[in-house]
Write a protein that holds these residues in place. Sequence first.
Motif, PDB file in Angstrom:
ATOM      1  N   GLU A  47       0.836  -1.205   0.000  1.00 38.74           N
ATOM      2  CA  GLU A  47       0.000   0.000   0.000  1.00 38.74           C
ATOM      3  C   GLU A  47       0.866   1.249   0.000  1.00 38.74           C
ATOM      4  OE1 GLU A  47      -1.511   0.909   4.284  1.00 38.74           O
ATOM      5  OE2 GLU A  47      -1.481  -1.293   4.095  1.00 38.74           O
ATOM      6  N   TRP A  48       0.248   2.356  -0.343  1.00 38.00           N
ATOM      7  CA  TRP A  48       0.939   3.647  -0.362  1.00 38.00           C
ATOM      8  C   TRP A  48      -0.043   4.733   0.060  1.00 38.00           C
ATOM      9  CZ3 TRP A  48      -1.759   6.875  -3.360  1.00 38.00           C
ATOM     10  CH2 TRP A  48      -2.530   6.326  -4.389  1.00 38.00           C
ATOM     11  N   THR A  49       0.501   5.860   0.492  1.00 32.33           N
ATOM     12  CA  THR A  49      -0.331   6.974   0.962  1.00 32.33           C
ATOM     13  C   THR A  49       0.320   8.299   0.588  1.00 32.33           C
ATOM     14  OG1 THR A  49      -1.017   5.668   2.888  1.00 32.33           O
ATOM     15  CG2 THR A  49      -1.455   8.035   2.967  1.00 32.33           C
ATOM     16  N   THR A  51      -0.319  12.497   1.575  1.00 38.02           N
ATOM     17  CA  THR A  51      -1.046  13.389   2.477  1.00 38.02           C
ATOM     18  C   THR A  51      -0.668  14.834   2.196  1.00 38.02           C
ATOM     19  OG1 THR A  51      -1.050  11.690   4.209  1.00 38.02           O
ATOM     20  CG2 THR A  51      -1.525  13.946   4.888  1.00 38.02           C
ATOM     21  N   GLU A 101      -9.920   8.253  -1.353  1.00 40.36           N
ATOM     22  CA  GLU A 101      -9.593   9.648  -1.071  1.00 40.36           C
ATOM     23  C   GLU A 101     -10.360  10.095   0.164  1.00 40.36           C
ATOM     24  OE1 GLU A 101      -9.008  12.343  -4.838  1.00 40.36           O
ATOM     25  OE2 GLU A 101     -10.770  11.064  -5.120  1.00 40.36           O
ATOM     26  N   ILE A 120      -6.001  13.049   2.095  1.00 43.24           N
ATOM     27  CA  ILE A 120      -5.234  11.798   2.081  1.00 43.24           C
ATOM     28  C   ILE A 120      -5.745  10.932   0.930  1.00 43.24           C
ATOM     29  CG2 ILE A 120      -4.632   9.694   3.326  1.00 43.24           C
ATOM     30  CD1 ILE A 120      -5.098  11.209   5.928  1.00 43.24           C
ATOM     31  N   GLN A 122      -4.907   7.088  -0.766  1.00 40.07           N
ATOM     32  CA  GLN A 122      -4.149   5.865  -0.524  1.00 40.07           C
ATOM     33  C   GLN A 122      -4.613   4.766  -1.467  1.00 40.07           C
ATOM     34  OE1 GLN A 122      -6.320   6.157   3.523  1.00 40.07           O
ATOM     35  NE2 GLN A 122      -5.424   4.112   3.489  1.00 40.07           N
ATOM     36  N   SER A 153       4.663  11.503   1.304  1.00 40.33           N
ATOM     37  CA  SER A 153       4.502  10.241   0.587  1.00 40.33           C
ATOM     38  C   SER A 153       4.998   9.087   1.451  1.00 40.33           C
ATOM     39  CB  SER A 153       5.294  10.259  -0.724  1.00 40.33           C
ATOM     40  OG  SER A 153       4.858  11.314  -1.558  1.00 40.33           O
ATOM     41  N   ALA A 234       2.449   6.985   8.121  1.00 38.68           N
ATOM     42  CA  ALA A 234       1.557   5.862   8.426  1.00 38.68           C
ATOM     43  C   ALA A 234       2.173   5.001   9.520  1.00 38.68           C
ATOM     44  CB  ALA A 234       1.305   5.015   7.167  1.00 38.68           C
TER      45      ALA A 234
END
Length: 236
Positions: A47-49, A51, A101, A120, A122, A153, A234
Amino acid sequence: MWKNIFAGVLAAAIVGTGAYPQEMTQAEEPLMMFASFAADKQLNVEEWTMTMKRKVSPEQTGEMMEQILDQGQHPEVSREETAQAEKWIVTNRHKKEKIVETYSVISPRNMKNKAELVYIIQGEGTSSLTQDLFHRVEDVKSRYFSKTATIFSCLKAVSNGIIDDVLVYEKFKETFDVATIDEIDENGWTSRSGRTEKWDQSIPSGKQSMNVQFATRTLGGETNITIGTPIITAEY
């Protein structure tokens, strides 16, 4: 040998999604660079995020919420209330793209304090890292944030077995020309912070500035790696 071939094919597939680094803004490049690094080291991106945050005047919050609600087809809206603030949360789920989102508008009870807008986005796996994604982020930034807004990121990846996290970090340092600032190693968990000239955004760290973190956790026969810039946002 087959692992090297697989890594090359996967890295090419990431570029093939259209999110080639030269087509992104400088703030967004690190996420794709992290994904390419993970593919090269036979790590699976889970996973990735991303912000973004900014302060807004209390008078702006109502109009901003209307704009956010208008752009989502079927947004989920919730409200949280504390003694200090009121928080409105708008969530847009894009199941096909495996992307979520979230917009949060936090209005303090004390009107002397500014409200805060938090965005955010993800996703899961490398398949969600597409050119359309970065176009979406650019659109949100131009609508609600300044051009100089810092984008946090964060990417999580996992190995199929226990790996030498020190060796992987050395490869990471070499790839991104990272100067290590701080390092913590406790019972199978490590956290390293540093600075690279590959991107500009940074935050103070004592007398220095840092713009990248690299954390690992070995548990249950596998190693989890989390990379973030300028910090990991995170839980890991």
